[in-house]
Write a protein that holds these residues in place. Structure first.
Motif, PDB file in Angstrom:
ATOM      1  N   LEU A 176       0.832  -1.211   0.000  1.00  0.00           N
ATOM      2  CA  LEU A 176       0.000   0.000   0.000  1.00  0.00           C
ATOM      3  C   LEU A 176       0.865   1.259   0.000  1.00  0.00           C
ATOM      4  CD1 LEU A 176      -2.775  -1.060   2.544  1.00  0.00           C
ATOM      5  CD2 LEU A 176      -3.080  -0.683   0.094  1.00  0.00           C
ATOM      6  N   THR A 227       2.246   1.912  -3.348  1.00  0.00           N
ATOM      7  CA  THR A 227       1.196   2.389  -4.249  1.00  0.00           C
ATOM      8  C   THR A 227       0.930   3.881  -4.054  1.00  0.00           C
ATOM      9  OG1 THR A 227       0.148   0.201  -4.234  1.00  0.00           O
ATOM     10  CG2 THR A 227      -1.210   2.056  -4.962  1.00  0.00           C
ATOM     11  N   VAL A 282      -4.088   5.892   3.656  1.00  0.00           N
ATOM     12  CA  VAL A 282      -4.969   4.722   3.678  1.00  0.00           C
ATOM     13  C   VAL A 282      -5.139   4.283   5.127  1.00  0.00           C
ATOM     14  CG1 VAL A 282      -5.349   2.373   2.861  1.00  0.00           C
ATOM     15  CG2 VAL A 282      -4.134   4.005   1.407  1.00  0.00           C
ATOM     16  N   ILE A 333      -6.467   0.262  -5.437  1.00  0.00           N
ATOM     17  CA  ILE A 333      -6.365  -0.555  -4.218  1.00  0.00           C
ATOM     18  C   ILE A 333      -7.375  -1.694  -4.253  1.00  0.00           C
ATOM     19  CG2 ILE A 333      -6.665  -0.531  -1.702  1.00  0.00           C
ATOM     20  CD1 ILE A 333      -5.566   2.353  -1.768  1.00  0.00           C
TER      21      ILE A 333
END
Length: 363
Positions: free
Chosen positions: A7, A10, A24, A97
């Motif tokens: 994550l 990303t 996130v 995601i």
């Protein structure tokens, strides 16, 4: 679940492209990834947004988006800013995601399927249904490798093997225990067992170079249907054990070339004990001194050739003959006679097998 590292990679990549800060937060309210520091104040707003029926919302200068997988809320994504461009980027990030979730879930499901397939935990009807759902072909040729390294839970070795076969989408790498790595490899139509040996050697060389770890590899026979994969796995397990007992000098052992070791491995221990008593009486090969054992092994290596054995042992031919005569008196077996030599060789292998099984029982 996706790892926080994935994550983070990303959101870092998206920020590098768009210059928009992202964060996130998982469904437990914990920060999974972020590109800016002052995010703690947003957590309370994110928790409130979780209970909202809206899929996106603007709160205190941030745009909030829900990442949902199969009707379950997995993450809340924050994009810093209130413009239409930030909204579009937030939607794209949430979509990315969500796709990662699907991909990782499929990878997990495939891994779970392969484990159950190897352990023979699936009914045939379930096997084909799940394989079709996971886009795994059922009627291609495959072979199972077991890769055993020195250290248990060797995650570094596992990742190296995965990297080596990263481009082979029809090959599967998993682990069913803490000691070994399993490779279920697709076999091309013209691949031979010699080429399977070469694949095993490439893995060993890679582990030696990259992980500084020595490995032993065993593999089963090539099977033509997915329901037979568990058989190839069982064969590989047997090959690994038989290799440890009788072929410890080999790094790669194939089930198709186990020879007499395969037969001995399947003998019940009481029958082995009876055979050893019959051959050696109350003695055991362990009672022989090192000189006698080295003479025996060298004599077998040289196909019962007295002259060549004496030359390699740097002893006179008569000395070797004396040792063989002495052995004949103590065991009743003359190693210069073919039948006696075979009996003695098999007896030595049986003793090795018994000692190995005894050592396994002590753990």
């Amino acid at each position: 679940m996706i790892s926080n590292q994935i994550l983070q990679t990303t959101v870092d990549g998206l920020k590098a492209i768009s210059r928009v800060d992202l964060c996130v937060i998982d469904s437990d309210g914990k920060i999974a990834a972020k590109t800016f520091d002052d995010v703690q104040g947003c957590v309370a707003d994110a928790l409130t947004f979780m209970d909202s029926p809206a899929e996106s919302q603007v709160v205190n200068g941030y745009q909030f988006f829900k990442v949902i997988d199969e009707q379950n809320l997995e993450y809340i994504l924050l994009a810093k800013g209130t413009s239409d461009d930030v909204y579009m980027l937030g939607k794209l990030a949430a979509f990315q995601i969500q796709n990662l979730l699907v991909a990782y879930k499929e990878r997990f499901d495939k891994d779970n399927f392969i484990k159950n397939l190897l352990l023979d935990n699936l009914l045939r009807v379930d096997m084909y249904t799940r394989a079709e759902k996971l886009h795994i072909e059922t009627d291609v040729k495959r072979v199972v490798y077991i890769i055993e390294t020195k250290h248990e839970k060797d995650t570094n070795a596992l990742e190296i093997v995965r990297t080596l076969f990263a481009g082979k989408v029809h090959d599967f790498i998993t682990a069913v225990d803490e000691k070994s790595i399993i490779l279920v490899k697709e076999v091309k139509g013209n691949e031979t067992y010699e080429e399977l040996d070469k694949t095993a050697q490439v893995i060993i060389d890679m582990l030696n170079t990259e992980a500084m770890s020595s490995a032993h590899i065993a593999y089963g026979t090539i099977v033509g249907d997915i329901r037979e994969v568990s058989r190839s796995y069982k064969e590989a397990k047997m090959a690994l054990d038989v290799g440890k007992i009788f072929y410890s000098n080999k790094n790669v052992v194939a089930y198709s070339r186990l020879g007499i070791g395969r037969l001995i491995y399947q003998l019940p221990i009481p029958l082995c004990q009876m055979f050893i008593r019959e051959i050696f009486g109350g003695k055991s090969p362990d009672d022989f001194d090192d000189e006698t054992l080295s003479t025996i092994n060298k004599f077998f290596e040289n196909s019962l050739n007295v002259s060549e054995t004496s030359r390699q042992l740097y002893i006179h031919r008569n000395t070797l003959v004396y040792r063989l005569d002495k052995l004949q008196k103590s065991t009743g077996l003359d190693l210069r006679v073919f039948d006696d030599a075979i009996t003695f060789k098999i007896a030595l292998m049986v003793v090795k097998y018994m000692k190995y099984m005894e050592s396994k029982d002590t753990f």
